[in-house]
Design a protein around this motif. Structure first.
Motif, PDB file in Angstrom:
ATOM      1  N   LYS A 151     -12.482 -30.140  21.392  1.00  0.00           N
ATOM      2  CA  LYS A 151     -11.171 -29.668  21.777  1.00  0.00           C
ATOM      3  C   LYS A 151     -10.330 -29.398  20.532  1.00  0.00           C
ATOM      4  N   HIS A 152      -9.739 -28.243  20.454  1.00  0.00           N
ATOM      5  CA  HIS A 152      -8.837 -27.968  19.349  1.00  0.00           C
ATOM      6  C   HIS A 152      -7.434 -27.625  19.804  1.00  0.00           C
ATOM      7  N   HIS A 197      -4.502 -29.044  21.652  1.00  0.00           N
ATOM      8  CA  HIS A 197      -4.093 -30.363  22.129  1.00  0.00           C
ATOM      9  C   HIS A 197      -2.664 -30.312  22.647  1.00  0.00           C
ATOM     10  N   ARG A 198      -2.393 -31.175  23.625  1.00  0.00           N
ATOM     11  CA  ARG A 198      -1.017 -31.407  24.051  1.00  0.00           C
ATOM     12  C   ARG A 198      -0.698 -32.834  23.649  1.00  0.00           C
ATOM     13  N   LEU A 199       0.235 -32.966  22.727  1.00  0.00           N
ATOM     14  CA  LEU A 199       0.592 -34.308  22.270  1.00  0.00           C
ATOM     15  C   LEU A 199       1.460 -34.976  23.325  1.00  0.00           C
ATOM     16  N   HIS A 218       2.627 -28.834  21.702  1.00  0.00           N
ATOM     17  CA  HIS A 218       1.237 -28.392  21.680  1.00  0.00           C
ATOM     18  C   HIS A 218       0.828 -28.073  20.261  1.00  0.00           C
ATOM     19  N   GLN A 274      -5.738 -35.906  13.509  1.00  0.00           N
ATOM     20  CA  GLN A 274      -6.134 -35.855  14.912  1.00  0.00           C
ATOM     21  C   GLN A 274      -4.870 -36.147  15.720  1.00  0.00           C
ATOM     22  N   PRO A 275      -4.884 -35.827  16.998  1.00  0.00           N
ATOM     23  CA  PRO A 275      -3.684 -36.098  17.803  1.00  0.00           C
ATOM     24  C   PRO A 275      -3.237 -37.552  17.685  1.00  0.00           C
ATOM     25  N   GLU A 276      -4.190 -38.478  17.669  1.00  0.00           N
ATOM     26  CA  GLU A 276      -3.830 -39.900  17.613  1.00  0.00           C
ATOM     27  C   GLU A 276      -3.091 -40.226  16.319  1.00  0.00           C
TER      28      GLU A 276
END
Lengths: 249, 300
Positions: free
Chosen positions: B188-189, B191-193, B198, B260-262
């Motif tokens: 997945k590239h 992402h919805r934070l 986004h 990364q989103p995290e």
């Protein structure tokens, strides 16, 4: 002789080193975030900043392997007499082309066809051995940019004065205009990459100069290799450290 | 807080920080260019290696990766090297006959063929001369696009395609460029934070931060531009969080932390918890502080 002696009776040089000692070397990589690779190298009081961009698009002409461009300049405040820094003066052009040739042989240019690599070298403080400082700085900047190369190129100078051969000349020793050699070698095979001799030297002296310069190169290699390793391990640790956290969260 | 060497322009924030114990690294082998790679007799040499006589040596600085017999060295920092299927964000550099040249932070510009884009209306047909003349209406110079790597040519030329509704022109957002090695290839590239912003994490290290257009209402056009402006004003909060995400990514990049989103949200939430205004986020003393806190979170 009117000038003061370069090597004291105790065998110490003007800056307190022994003949076979290099100056303190510190290098910092990746200091310019916009460049692909950068290195700020200090050899004693000589400070050089090397910046590498690329490999990047080569628009003008097509070639089967990558091409390298190099620009060398000395800051106007670099030496004791303030002069206008010109990129086009003869010394700089010669220096740039010799460094370019050195790195054309060591970079694996066939891996990036139709691209170019730009090297910019700036001498911020000139206290002798600028040529070898520039070569060393460019090597590290190349590593920083992740450009594939056969080997590390390390460089050191040697000179002959008052019946002694000394390594890593400083400015005072350089202006004596004795036989001076700047040598660059491939670090792991110890093959010669560039040699630049100034003023005439007898064959024995020349051989001696090469041997001493080579020793200096290897000393330089230890410092450079360990700082590359330290920098890189730091980056890897940093990246992996938080990544493991991210996956756990 | 480090006050001593903040002033030097040559000190990157990374250098100010004490050494992180490279515990993970010790197990694997680090090599610099020209170093020997320890290996058994028969290996397949991969990227970043070369044979010099009887020795197998590295050509870049990095960690030796071994997969069965394949030995490769992954560079720690380098330009983006493309692989088929990568999602990328790029900027149109030039338009030449029937193709766009796209800057993707790689060794050379990628190519997006006119036949590799979806025509408006979703019709499938041969590209005509009229289409060629209208190329600037699709993507003009300096437009940002998201695309996928379709093919790699022999000489390393990257062919892109945007033949999916996911891809296309990027508008109303923030662009930021980071070290490509910090973005991991993943499924997945887009992402919805959790803060509603986004992001597109391009494999090439280009990141696009935006608010989903659906929030504005899709049928709004230039005709009711003023209405849109009003709408924008009420979205000040949203815009600030957009910038906060951008600055968070900037901090991650400065400290060479995985993006990364995290991890982005980790920084994001830390700055909110400390009430740091968006405009102060990139102050050297503050990023240092944030970094330390985030680093210590792991020990919890």
């Amino acid at each position: 002789m009117p000038r003061e002696e370069l090597i004291s009776p105790d065998g110490l040089r003007t800056d307190g080193r022994r003949p076979l000692e290099i100056r303190k070397v510190t290098c910092r990589m990746g200091i310019l975030p916009r460049a692909d690779g950068s290195c700020h190298l200090e050899m004693g009081n000589t400070i050089v900043l090397a910046t590498v961009y690329g490999p990047r698009e080569l628009s003008s002409r097509q070639s089967s392997c990558g091409i390298i461009r190099c620009e060398y300049s000395m800051a106007s405040f670099a030496s004791t007499d303030r002069r206008r820094g010109k990129r086009s003066d003869r010394n700089s052009v010669e220096m740039a082309s010799s460094i370019k040739k050195t790195f054309e042989n060591v970079l694996l240019t066939d891996l990036f066809p139709k691209s170019r690599v730009d090297i910019f070298i700036q001498v911020l403080q000139a206290d002798g051995s600028e040529r070898s400082a520039a070569i060393n700085a460019v090597t590290i900047a190349m590593v920083n940019a992740g450009i594939p190369m056969k080997d590390l190129i390390v460089s050191c100078s040697a000179g002959y004065m008052e019946n002694t051969t000394v390594m890593d000349l400083n400015h005072v020793e350089m202006i004596t205009r004795g036989p001076q050699l700047t040598l660059a070698i491939y670090a792991s095979t110890e093959r010669m990459a560039t040699a630049h001799l100034e003023s005439k030297a007898s064959f024995e002296i020349f051989e001696n100069l090469i041997a001493i310069a080579k020793k200096g190169c290897l000393q330089m290699f230890d410092v450079m290799h360990s700082s590359i390793e330290r920098y890189s391990l730091n980056l890897i640790a940093s990246r992996d450290h938080i990544a493991t956290f991210g996956s756990r969260a | 807080m480090d006050k001593d060497d903040d002033t030097s322009i040559f000190v990157s924030p990374f250098e100010q920080e004490a050494v992180v114990t490279p515990s993970i690294v010790k197990s694997s082998q680090f090599v610099a260019p020209g170093d020997d790679i320890l290996s058994q007799e028969s290996v397949v040499r991969g990227h970043g290696t070369m044979v010099q006589g009887t020795r197998l040596t590295s050509t870049v600085a990095g960690i030796v990766e071994r997969v069965n017999k394949l030995v490769a060295v992954l560079p720690i920092r380098a330009r983006y090297s493309a692989e088929v299927g990568d999602v990328i964000v790029g900027r149109i550099r030039d338009i030449v006959s029937r193709r766009w040249k796209v800057d993707v932070n790689s060794r050379q510009d990628a190519v997006l063929l006119l036949s590799a884009v979806n025509l408006p209306g979703g019709v499938q047909r041969r590209r005509t001369y009229e289409d060629e003349l209208k190329m600037r209406e699709f993507f003009d110079q300096d437009d940002l696009i998201s695309a996928e790597v379709q093919e790699l040519k022999q000489d390393g030329l990257i062919m892109l395609h945007t033949r999916s509704l996911k891809y296309g022109k990027l508008e109303n957002g923030i662009f930021i460029s980071v070290t490509p090695q910090l973005v991991k290839r993943s499924k997945k590239h887009f992402h919805r934070l959790s803060c509603g912003v986004h992001i597109i994490l391009g494999d090439n290290g280009y990141v696009w931060i935006y608010v989903d257009d659906a929030a504005y209402g899709e049928d709004e056009e230039e005709a009711n531009f003023s209405k849109r402006r009003e709408n924008d004003k009420s979205n000040l909060e949203q815009r600030l969080s957009l910038i906060r995400v951008r600055n968070s990514i900037c901090i991650l990049d400065l400290y060479f932390l995985s993006i990364q989103p995290e991890t982005i949200m980790l920084i994001y939430e830390e700055t909110i918890r400390r009430n740091i205004p968006v405009q102060h986020m990139l102050r050297p003393d503050i990023i240092n502080d944030i970094y330390r806190t985030v680093k210590n979170t792991k020990e919890m």
